[in-house]
Design an enzyme around this catalytic site. Structure first.
Site, PDB file in Angstrom:
ATOM      1  N   TYR A   1     102.913  42.232  69.679  1.00 49.19           N
ATOM      2  CA  TYR A   1     103.607  42.047  68.409  1.00 49.19           C
ATOM      3  C   TYR A   1     104.574  43.188  68.154  1.00 49.19           C
ATOM      4  O   TYR A   1     104.554  44.215  68.846  1.00 49.19           O
ATOM      5  CB  TYR A   1     102.606  41.916  67.254  1.00 49.19           C
ATOM      6  CG  TYR A   1     101.929  43.205  66.843  1.00 49.19           C
ATOM      7  CD1 TYR A   1     100.968  43.796  67.642  1.00 49.19           C
ATOM      8  CD2 TYR A   1     102.272  43.850  65.644  1.00 49.19           C
ATOM      9  CE1 TYR A   1     100.345  44.987  67.270  1.00 49.19           C
ATOM     10  CE2 TYR A   1     101.658  45.035  65.260  1.00 49.19           C
ATOM     11  CZ  TYR A   1     100.693  45.595  66.078  1.00 49.19           C
ATOM     12  OH  TYR A   1     100.093  46.776  65.713  1.00 49.19           O
TER      13      TYR A   1
ATOM     14  N   LYS B   1     101.811  47.307  72.822  1.00 48.63           N
ATOM     15  CA  LYS B   1     101.590  46.919  71.422  1.00 48.63           C
ATOM     16  C   LYS B   1     100.905  45.557  71.381  1.00 48.63           C
ATOM     17  O   LYS B   1     101.513  44.540  71.024  1.00 48.63           O
ATOM     18  CB  LYS B   1     102.918  46.930  70.658  1.00 48.63           C
ATOM     19  CG  LYS B   1     102.705  46.989  69.155  1.00 48.63           C
ATOM     20  CD  LYS B   1     103.963  47.424  68.469  1.00 48.63           C
ATOM     21  CE  LYS B   1     103.899  47.293  66.966  1.00 48.63           C
ATOM     22  NZ  LYS B   1     102.821  48.033  66.332  1.00 48.63           N
TER      23      LYS B   1
ATOM     24  N   GLU C   1      96.442  59.412  67.448  1.00 46.82           N
ATOM     25  CA  GLU C   1      97.369  58.830  66.455  1.00 46.82           C
ATOM     26  C   GLU C   1      96.551  58.177  65.361  1.00 46.82           C
ATOM     27  O   GLU C   1      95.314  58.177  65.405  1.00 46.82           O
ATOM     28  CB  GLU C   1      98.304  57.819  67.117  1.00 46.82           C
ATOM     29  CG  GLU C   1      97.568  56.621  67.685  1.00 46.82           C
ATOM     30  CD  GLU C   1      98.479  55.577  68.323  1.00 46.82           C
ATOM     31  OE1 GLU C   1      99.649  55.485  67.942  1.00 46.82           O
ATOM     32  OE2 GLU C   1      97.981  54.844  69.197  1.00 46.82           O
TER      33      GLU C   1
ATOM     34  N   LEU D   1     100.728  54.771  70.833  1.00 50.05           N
ATOM     35  CA  LEU D   1     101.824  53.821  70.839  1.00 50.05           C
ATOM     36  C   LEU D   1     103.135  54.607  70.748  1.00 50.05           C
ATOM     37  O   LEU D   1     103.216  55.602  70.020  1.00 50.05           O
ATOM     38  CB  LEU D   1     101.716  52.875  69.634  1.00 50.05           C
ATOM     39  CG  LEU D   1     102.811  51.826  69.596  1.00 50.05           C
ATOM     40  CD1 LEU D   1     102.542  50.716  70.609  1.00 50.05           C
ATOM     41  CD2 LEU D   1     102.953  51.234  68.203  1.00 50.05           C
TER      42      LEU D   1
HETATM   43  N1  PMP Z   1     100.595  53.709  66.242  1.00 50.85           N
HETATM   44  C1  PMP Z   1      99.988  52.523  66.003  1.00 50.85           C
HETATM   45  C2  PMP Z   1      98.612  52.286  66.540  1.00 50.85           C
HETATM   46  C3  PMP Z   1     100.671  51.535  65.259  1.00 50.85           C
HETATM   47  O1  PMP Z   1     100.084  50.342  65.034  1.00 50.85           O
HETATM   48  C4  PMP Z   1     101.961  51.813  64.736  1.00 50.85           C
HETATM   49  C5  PMP Z   1     102.678  50.796  63.891  1.00 50.85           C
HETATM   50  N2  PMP Z   1     103.209  49.745  64.615  1.00 50.85           N
HETATM   51  C6  PMP Z   1     102.541  53.060  65.030  1.00 50.85           C
HETATM   52  C7  PMP Z   1     101.831  53.982  65.781  1.00 50.85           C
HETATM   53  C8  PMP Z   1     103.928  53.388  64.551  1.00 50.85           C
HETATM   54  O2  PMP Z   1     104.881  52.692  65.301  1.00 50.85           O
HETATM   55  P1  PMP Z   1     106.303  52.274  64.673  1.00 50.85           P
HETATM   56  O3  PMP Z   1     106.963  53.545  64.235  1.00 50.85           O
HETATM   57  O4  PMP Z   1     107.000  51.620  65.800  1.00 50.85           O
HETATM   58  O5  PMP Z   1     106.004  51.366  63.532  1.00 50.85           O
END
Ligand code: PMP
Length: 286
Positions: free
Chosen positions: A33, A149, A182, A207
């Site tokens: 996603y 993701k 994270e 991620l």
């Molecule tokens: N880490 C995780 C586990 C996430 O789900 C997200 C949100 N999608 C992020 C980091 C932040 O990623 P982004 O800046 O692309 O939203």
């Protein structure tokens, strides 16, 4: 106004939007996603989200359901039909529908595509940024490929619920060596006593956040030093500032980690400044 969802080629009323019971996303979390912010009617950092989507699909060997251009059109149309000026657009691609069996289905199974969009009140997110949020720490218990993701988010869901139960807004995963990986849905950052940004390298174990990558570029532009290395919970508790990043939270200051107050308990100036400058670095497309 009724909400509209895009499901496998059709725009349908949200209340009646359905996927098949043997969709592999539903049965095996066999899908990926993206969440893209909508700001003032624009998609934020669409090319980076599309590139990450392609990478996630490639890592799982799921066929691209359509070109990035066509997908961009579906995202925009879903945003338009739901009259979203500020909020998010959610895109999910699963391996498709097949008889339940663990290996990839044989033959040319059509990937399943779902897109939804919803408004978020910008005042609400601004308020949490003004006050700062609390985070708790939880043991890292996810698989190693969190750089993909995937919709397999059960540990993230449990961590986030643990945060809610503790009266906090986010949970930071901590690996076996005591380093923060994270958040459940955000990347984690601290600012050390010398004003340097510290965040874990975006290789494996986190991620590769799109917002994270924009902040890396923004910091370079503004002459703020960044050190990409893991940091411990103890370091975070003694940090001058801490914050999280994501497409919907942008830069949100952290004022408490477990029971430790960060800095003076108010959002730090470096975090707040990066938040204020975010859209001057992000790519907005109509
Ligand atoms: N880490 C995780 C586990 C996430 O789900 C997200 C949100 N999608 C992020 C980091 C932040 O990623 P982004 O800046 O692309 O939203």
């Amino acid at each position: 106004m009724s909400r509209i969802a895009y499901v496998n080629g059709q725009y349908v009323p949200h209340a009646h939007a359905q996927v098949h019971i043997e969709d592999r996303g539903y049965q095996f979390s066999d899908g990926v996603y993206e969440v893209c912010e909508v700001h003032d009617g624009h998609l934020v950092d669409e090319p980076r989200h599309m590139a990450r989507l392609s990478r996630s699909l490639g890592e799982l060997r799921i066929r691209e359901p359509m070109s990035s251009k066509a997908l961009g059109h579906v995202l925009r149309e879903t945003v338009r039909r739901n009259r979203v000026r500020n909020g998010l657009v959610y895109l999910q691609v699963s391996r498709g529908v097949a008889k339940r069996d663990h290996p990839f289905p044989k033959g040319d199974v059509e990937p399943a595509v779902v897109v939804t969009a919803r408004s978020i009140d910008p005042k609400k997110t601004a308020k949490s940024a003004e006050n700062g949020i609390s985070v708790i720490t939880v043991p890292e218990n996810r698989w190693e490929r969190v750089d993909i993701k995937s919709v397999s988010l059960l540990p993230n869901v449990l961590a986030r619920q643990a945060a809610e139960d503790a009266g906090a807004s986010e949970a930071w995963f901590v690996d076996a060596d005591g380093f923060v990986t994270e958040g459940s849905a955000t990347n984690a950052w601290i600012v050390d006593q010398d004003g340097r940004l510290i965040t874990r390298p975006a290789e494996f174990g986190i991620l590769r956040g799109i917002t994270r990558s924009v902040i890396v570029d923004l910091a370079a532009r503004e002459g703020v030093e960044i050190v990409e290395r893991p940091f411990t919970v103890e370091e975070a508790k003694k940090a001058r500032e801490a914050f999280v990043t994501s497409a919907t939270k942008l830069v949100t200051p952290v004022v408490k980690v477990d029971d430790s107050v960060i800095g003076n308990g108010k959002p730090g100036s470096i975090s707040s400044n990066l938040r204020a400058l975010f859209y001057s670095q992000a790519e907005l497309s109509s």
